[in-house]
Design a protein around this motif. Structure first.
Motif, PDB file in Angstrom:
ATOM      1  N   HIS A 269       0.940  -1.177   0.052  1.00 27.68           N
ATOM      2  CA  HIS A 269       0.094   0.046   0.050  1.00 27.68           C
ATOM      3  C   HIS A 269       0.861   1.302   0.010  1.00 27.68           C
ATOM      4  CE1 HIS A 269      -3.563  -2.519   1.736  1.00 27.68           C
ATOM      5  NE2 HIS A 269      -3.213  -2.823   0.508  1.00 27.68           N
TER       6      HIS A 269
ATOM      7  N   GLU B 250       0.302   4.999   1.193  1.00 25.15           N
ATOM      8  CA  GLU B 250       0.021   5.371   2.658  1.00 25.15           C
ATOM      9  C   GLU B 250       0.949   6.472   3.190  1.00 25.15           C
ATOM     10  OE1 GLU B 250      -2.136   1.127   4.324  1.00 25.15           O
ATOM     11  OE2 GLU B 250      -0.136   1.588   4.415  1.00 25.15           O
TER      12      GLU B 250
ATOM     13  N   TYR C 266       1.750  10.004   6.257  1.00 24.01           N
ATOM     14  CA  TYR C 266       1.697  10.317   7.848  1.00 24.01           C
ATOM     15  C   TYR C 266       1.189  11.750   7.869  1.00 24.01           C
ATOM     16  CZ  TYR C 266       4.146   5.670   8.872  1.00 24.01           C
ATOM     17  OH  TYR C 266       4.322   4.508   8.725  1.00 24.01           O
TER      18      TYR C 266
ATOM     19  N   HIS D 294       3.844  -0.886   6.097  1.00 22.83           N
ATOM     20  CA  HIS D 294       2.317  -0.070   6.324  1.00 22.83           C
ATOM     21  C   HIS D 294       2.134   0.901   7.141  1.00 22.83           C
ATOM     22  CE1 HIS D 294       0.214  -3.147   3.576  1.00 22.83           C
ATOM     23  NE2 HIS D 294       1.136  -3.808   3.468  1.00 22.83           N
ATOM     24  N   ARG D 295       1.177   1.883   7.075  1.00 23.82           N
ATOM     25  CA  ARG D 295       0.678   2.796   8.246  1.00 23.82           C
ATOM     26  C   ARG D 295      -0.698   2.449   8.554  1.00 23.82           C
ATOM     27  NH1 ARG D 295      -3.380   5.460   7.360  1.00 23.82           N
ATOM     28  NH2 ARG D 295      -2.755   6.671   5.495  1.00 23.82           N
ATOM     29  N   ASP D 296      -1.044   2.199   9.544  1.00 24.08           N
ATOM     30  CA  ASP D 296      -2.376   2.149  10.182  1.00 24.08           C
ATOM     31  C   ASP D 296      -3.296   3.238  10.265  1.00 24.08           C
ATOM     32  OD1 ASP D 296      -4.350   0.283  10.587  1.00 24.08           O
ATOM     33  OD2 ASP D 296      -3.701  -0.534  12.648  1.00 24.08           O
ATOM     34  N   ALA D 297      -4.724   3.001  10.118  1.00 24.35           N
ATOM     35  CA  ALA D 297      -5.677   3.811  10.007  1.00 24.35           C
ATOM     36  C   ALA D 297      -6.052   4.112  11.542  1.00 24.35           C
ATOM     37  CB  ALA D 297      -6.863   3.855   9.202  1.00 24.35           C
TER      38      ALA D 297
ATOM     39  N   SER E 224      -1.810   4.363  18.433  1.00 23.00           N
ATOM     40  CA  SER E 224      -0.347   4.328  17.375  1.00 23.00           C
ATOM     41  C   SER E 224       0.943   4.935  18.298  1.00 23.00           C
ATOM     42  CB  SER E 224      -0.462   5.330  16.062  1.00 23.00           C
ATOM     43  OG  SER E 224      -0.587   6.503  16.154  1.00 23.00           O
TER      44      SER E 224
ATOM     45  N   GLU F 145       2.377  -2.690  10.565  1.00 22.27           N
ATOM     46  CA  GLU F 145       1.755  -1.617  10.578  1.00 22.27           C
ATOM     47  C   GLU F 145       2.626  -0.582  11.304  1.00 22.27           C
ATOM     48  OE1 GLU F 145      -0.809  -0.849   8.866  1.00 22.27           O
ATOM     49  OE2 GLU F 145      -2.059  -2.308   8.798  1.00 22.27           O
TER      50      GLU F 145
ATOM     51  N   GLY G   8       0.489   5.318  13.045  1.00 21.74           N
ATOM     52  CA  GLY G   8      -0.718   5.682  12.477  1.00 21.74           C
ATOM     53  C   GLY G   8      -0.810   6.859  11.696  1.00 21.74           C
ATOM     54  N   VAL G   9      -1.737   7.344  11.514  1.00 18.14           N
ATOM     55  CA  VAL G   9      -2.024   8.632  10.722  1.00 18.14           C
ATOM     56  C   VAL G   9      -1.630   9.602  11.129  1.00 18.14           C
ATOM     57  CG1 VAL G   9      -4.177   8.012   9.313  1.00 18.14           C
ATOM     58  CG2 VAL G   9      -4.475   8.883  11.644  1.00 18.14           C
TER      59      VAL G   9
END
Length: 236
Positions: free
Chosen positions: A48, A51, A53, A123-126, A132, A204, A207-208
């Motif tokens: 993905h 993705e 930040y 990845h970067r988690d939502a 996070s 992951e 996060g965002v």
């Protein structure tokens, strides 16, 4: 030192031909992908790839940080910058088939090494900062979640690897991980290309709302934990 690269186009085209690929796979001894310790080499890639930040940095930037920190620990690392999502858009392929596209990157990597390579899909988690981010020694770190797909027969080997990595990380930096997330069934991919290696992880990384600085700290912690894992496996 292994360098950042996109694999040779002719090699990719070769491995995209099902008949040739099937024949090549038959030349590999049964259990090869799962029965050996990794060489210590790490291959980083981004299924993905879009993705990002909150500060504008991306998962590819996170991968670059991890690669640099691994090399400081004298671990050979290679980073593939293929923009998988852009490839999907160009070829009018649904987003849900992203793992099929990233698999095309991985097959030549697997077959070009005599022993398994550790595969890291970054990845970067939502999720927000309450999930996070963790403070360790008065500094914020991006927390790391380990995602394991259960819809392939060798998943227990990947799970064992993830458990060892979580243990290494938590011993040095309590709270830095979000543990292991197991996924299976019709609502998810459930494999994540982890059938290609018993040392394959979907990470992951934060996060965002995490920042490059927080990702960098966690990249250092992860790389040290991986080096410690390799040293421990050698002694076992």
């Amino acid at each position: 030192m292994m360098v950042e690269s996109n694999r040779n186009c002719s090699l990719i085209r070769f491995f995209k031909k099902p008949a040739l690929l099937l024949f090549t796979l038959t030349l590999i001894p049964a259990g090869h992908f799962y029965s050996h310790l990794p060489e210590g080499k790490v291959f980083l890639y981004f299924t993905h790839s879009e993705e990002a930040y909150g500060d504008g940095s991306t998962v590819m930037d996170a991968g670059v940080m991890i690669k640099k920190e691994l090399e400081k620990e004298r671990v050979q690392a290679e980073l593939d910058r293929t923009d998988v999502i852009q490839k999907l858009l160009e070829q009018n392929i649904p987003y849900g088939r992203a793992y099929e596209k990233s698999r095309e990157i991985l097959i030549p990597v697997i077959l070009s090494h005599r022993q398994p390579v550790t595969l890291l899909d970054i990845h970067r988690d939502a999720v927000g900062p309450s999930v996070s981010t963790v403070t360790i020694h008065d500094k914020p770190y991006a927390r790391i979640a380990f995602v394991i797909g259960q819809d392939q027969p060798g998943y227990k080997k990947n799970l064992e690897f993830a458990q060892l990595m979580v243990s290494e990380l938590e011993s040095a930096s309590p709270g830095i991980t979000r543990g292991i997330i197991l996924k299976s069934g019709a609502e998810t991919n459930g494999v994540f290309n982890q059938d290609l290696s018993g040392h394959s992880l979907l990470l992951e990384f934060g996060g965002v709302d995490n920042t490059a600085e927080e990702i960098g700290r966690s990249a250092r912690a992860f790389s040290k934990a991986y080096a410690d894992y390799l040293n421990g496996e050698t002694k076992r």
